[in-house]
Design a protein around this motif. Structure first.
Motif, PDB file in Angstrom:
ATOM      1  N   ASN A  49      -5.374   4.962  -8.621  1.00  0.00           N
ATOM      2  CA  ASN A  49      -4.412   5.063  -7.515  1.00  0.00           C
ATOM      3  C   ASN A  49      -4.009   3.658  -7.116  1.00  0.00           C
ATOM      4  O   ASN A  49      -4.804   2.736  -7.226  1.00  0.00           O
ATOM      5  N   ARG A  50      -2.777   3.512  -6.610  1.00  0.00           N
ATOM      6  CA  ARG A  50      -2.387   2.218  -6.063  1.00  0.00           C
ATOM      7  C   ARG A  50      -1.331   2.419  -4.990  1.00  0.00           C
ATOM      8  O   ARG A  50      -0.541   3.358  -5.024  1.00  0.00           O
ATOM      9  N   ASP A  51      -1.361   1.533  -4.027  1.00  0.00           N
ATOM     10  CA  ASP A  51      -0.399   1.515  -2.932  1.00  0.00           C
ATOM     11  C   ASP A  51      -0.011   0.060  -2.732  1.00  0.00           C
ATOM     12  O   ASP A  51      -0.841  -0.765  -2.355  1.00  0.00           O
ATOM     13  N   PHE A  52       1.232  -0.276  -3.015  1.00  0.00           N
ATOM     14  CA  PHE A  52       1.705  -1.652  -2.967  1.00  0.00           C
ATOM     15  C   PHE A  52       2.650  -1.838  -1.797  1.00  0.00           C
ATOM     16  O   PHE A  52       3.641  -1.131  -1.677  1.00  0.00           O
ATOM     17  N   LYS A  53       2.327  -2.752  -0.910  1.00  0.00           N
ATOM     18  CA  LYS A  53       3.199  -3.137   0.202  1.00  0.00           C
ATOM     19  C   LYS A  53       3.595  -4.591  -0.035  1.00  0.00           C
ATOM     20  O   LYS A  53       2.762  -5.491   0.123  1.00  0.00           O
ATOM     21  N   PRO A  54       4.856  -4.851  -0.432  1.00  0.00           N
ATOM     22  CA  PRO A  54       5.272  -6.221  -0.741  1.00  0.00           C
ATOM     23  C   PRO A  54       4.960  -7.192   0.400  1.00  0.00           C
ATOM     24  O   PRO A  54       5.136  -6.871   1.566  1.00  0.00           O
ATOM     25  N   ASN A  55       4.468  -8.355   0.018  1.00  0.00           N
ATOM     26  CA  ASN A  55       4.098  -9.435   0.946  1.00  0.00           C
ATOM     27  C   ASN A  55       2.972  -9.061   1.900  1.00  0.00           C
ATOM     28  O   ASN A  55       2.762  -9.738   2.900  1.00  0.00           O
ATOM     29  N   ARG A  56       2.255  -7.968   1.630  1.00  0.00           N
ATOM     30  CA  ARG A  56       1.149  -7.573   2.510  1.00  0.00           C
ATOM     31  C   ARG A  56      -0.134  -7.339   1.723  1.00  0.00           C
ATOM     32  O   ARG A  56      -1.081  -8.086   1.849  1.00  0.00           O
ATOM     33  N   TYR A  57      -0.179  -6.270   0.907  1.00  0.00           N
ATOM     34  CA  TYR A  57      -1.416  -5.954   0.202  1.00  0.00           C
ATOM     35  C   TYR A  57      -1.152  -4.998  -0.962  1.00  0.00           C
ATOM     36  O   TYR A  57      -0.085  -4.401  -1.070  1.00  0.00           O
ATOM     37  N   ILE A  58      -2.177  -4.880  -1.811  1.00  0.00           N
ATOM     38  CA  ILE A  58      -2.228  -3.837  -2.832  1.00  0.00           C
ATOM     39  C   ILE A  58      -3.552  -3.109  -2.619  1.00  0.00           C
ATOM     40  O   ILE A  58      -4.609  -3.730  -2.614  1.00  0.00           O
ATOM     41  N   LYS A  59      -3.488  -1.812  -2.379  1.00  0.00           N
ATOM     42  CA  LYS A  59      -4.687  -0.976  -2.310  1.00  0.00           C
ATOM     43  C   LYS A  59      -4.788  -0.232  -3.632  1.00  0.00           C
ATOM     44  O   LYS A  59      -3.788   0.268  -4.141  1.00  0.00           O
ATOM     45  N   PHE A  60      -5.990  -0.131  -4.172  1.00  0.00           N
ATOM     46  CA  PHE A  60      -6.157   0.594  -5.423  1.00  0.00           C
ATOM     47  C   PHE A  60      -7.579   1.122  -5.531  1.00  0.00           C
ATOM     48  O   PHE A  60      -8.489   0.639  -4.856  1.00  0.00           O
ATOM     49  N   ASP A  61      -7.750   2.146  -6.356  1.00  0.00           N
ATOM     50  CA  ASP A  61      -9.067   2.709  -6.644  1.00  0.00           C
ATOM     51  C   ASP A  61      -9.378   2.445  -8.107  1.00  0.00           C
ATOM     52  O   ASP A  61      -8.535   2.682  -8.980  1.00  0.00           O
ATOM     53  N   ILE A  62     -10.577   1.956  -8.362  1.00  0.00           N
ATOM     54  CA  ILE A  62     -11.032   1.708  -9.729  1.00  0.00           C
ATOM     55  C   ILE A  62     -12.060   2.765 -10.082  1.00  0.00           C
ATOM     56  O   ILE A  62     -13.058   2.926  -9.383  1.00  0.00           O
ATOM     57  N   ASP A  63     -11.823   3.490 -11.163  1.00  0.00           N
ATOM     58  CA  ASP A  63     -12.758   4.523 -11.639  1.00  0.00           C
ATOM     59  C   ASP A  63     -13.529   3.951 -12.817  1.00  0.00           C
ATOM     60  O   ASP A  63     -12.963   3.616 -13.840  1.00  0.00           O
ATOM     61  N   ASP A  64     -14.855   3.830 -12.662  1.00  0.00           N
ATOM     62  CA  ASP A  64     -15.683   3.303 -13.739  1.00  0.00           C
ATOM     63  C   ASP A  64     -16.334   4.409 -14.574  1.00  0.00           C
ATOM     64  O   ASP A  64     -17.207   4.159 -15.382  1.00  0.00           O
ATOM     65  N   GLY A  65     -15.898   5.642 -14.375  1.00  0.00           N
ATOM     66  CA  GLY A  65     -16.473   6.771 -15.094  1.00  0.00           C
ATOM     67  C   GLY A  65     -17.591   7.422 -14.324  1.00  0.00           C
ATOM     68  O   GLY A  65     -18.054   8.504 -14.669  1.00  0.00           O
ATOM     69  N   ASN A  66     -18.048   6.793 -13.287  1.00  0.00           N
ATOM     70  CA  ASN A  66     -19.127   7.302 -12.464  1.00  0.00           C
ATOM     71  C   ASN A  66     -18.598   7.755 -11.096  1.00  0.00           C
ATOM     72  O   ASN A  66     -18.970   8.799 -10.599  1.00  0.00           O
ATOM     73  N   ASP A  67     -17.732   6.939 -10.511  1.00  0.00           N
ATOM     74  CA  ASP A  67     -17.155   7.202  -9.199  1.00  0.00           C
ATOM     75  C   ASP A  67     -16.006   6.226  -9.016  1.00  0.00           C
ATOM     76  O   ASP A  67     -15.758   5.386  -9.868  1.00  0.00           O
ATOM     77  N   CYS A  68     -15.303   6.306  -7.905  1.00  0.00           N
ATOM     78  CA  CYS A  68     -14.187   5.397  -7.634  1.00  0.00           C
ATOM     79  C   CYS A  68     -14.585   4.360  -6.594  1.00  0.00           C
ATOM     80  O   CYS A  68     -15.282   4.673  -5.631  1.00  0.00           O
ATOM     81  N   ILE A  69     -14.107   3.140  -6.803  1.00  0.00           N
ATOM     82  CA  ILE A  69     -14.347   2.043  -5.875  1.00  0.00           C
ATOM     83  C   ILE A  69     -13.027   1.734  -5.175  1.00  0.00           C
ATOM     84  O   ILE A  69     -12.077   1.301  -5.827  1.00  0.00           O
ATOM     85  N   PRO A  70     -12.935   1.969  -3.866  1.00  0.00           N
ATOM     86  CA  PRO A  70     -11.704   1.605  -3.149  1.00  0.00           C
ATOM     87  C   PRO A  70     -11.640   0.092  -3.008  1.00  0.00           C
ATOM     88  O   PRO A  70     -12.631  -0.549  -2.668  1.00  0.00           O
ATOM     89  N   SER A  71     -10.470  -0.489  -3.280  1.00  0.00           N
ATOM     90  CA  SER A  71     -10.310  -1.943  -3.255  1.00  0.00           C
ATOM     91  C   SER A  71      -9.000  -2.305  -2.583  1.00  0.00           C
ATOM     92  O   SER A  71      -8.066  -1.517  -2.549  1.00  0.00           O
ATOM     93  N   ILE A  72      -8.956  -3.531  -2.077  1.00  0.00           N
ATOM     94  CA  ILE A  72      -7.718  -4.040  -1.484  1.00  0.00           C
ATOM     95  C   ILE A  72      -7.592  -5.513  -1.830  1.00  0.00           C
ATOM     96  O   ILE A  72      -8.580  -6.244  -1.856  1.00  0.00           O
TER      97      ILE A  72
END
Length: 87
Positions: A49-72
């Motif tokens: 997943n990703r949510d991009f707000k120009p000049n502010r942030y990128i939110k994304f989830d990384i799936d390692d096959g075990n679970d998802c890590i929310p990141s910003i």
């Protein structure tokens, strides 16, 4: 245990391990897990997943096959031009 013994030590973390990290009070760059201090970590996985707000942030989830890590990733003027081209 002397903290210098753990400098540049590599261990494998799964998403669950990242999600259980606890911040150390008064130390903004150090976390702990099971009484071990951690200051840097790498993860590998697929961005699902990703949510991009120009000049502010990128939110994304990384799936390692075990679970998802929310990141910003907070964006400043220099990094904004780089990500606008890629996303």
């Amino acid at each position: 245990m002397d903290l210098l013994q753990l400098v540049n030590t590599h261990i494998k973390f799964l998403a669950f391990d990242f999600l259980t990290l606890k911040p150390i009070p008064h130390e903004s760059t150090i976390f702990s897990r099971k009484r071990r201090h951690i200051s840097r970590a790498w993860t590998m996985g697929i961005v699902v997943n990703r949510d991009f707000k120009p000049n502010r942030y990128i939110k994304f989830d990384i799936d390692d096959g075990n679970d998802c890590i929310p990141s910003i990733l907070w964006i400043n003027q220099k990094t904004s031009r780089h990500f606008c081209r890629r996303i």
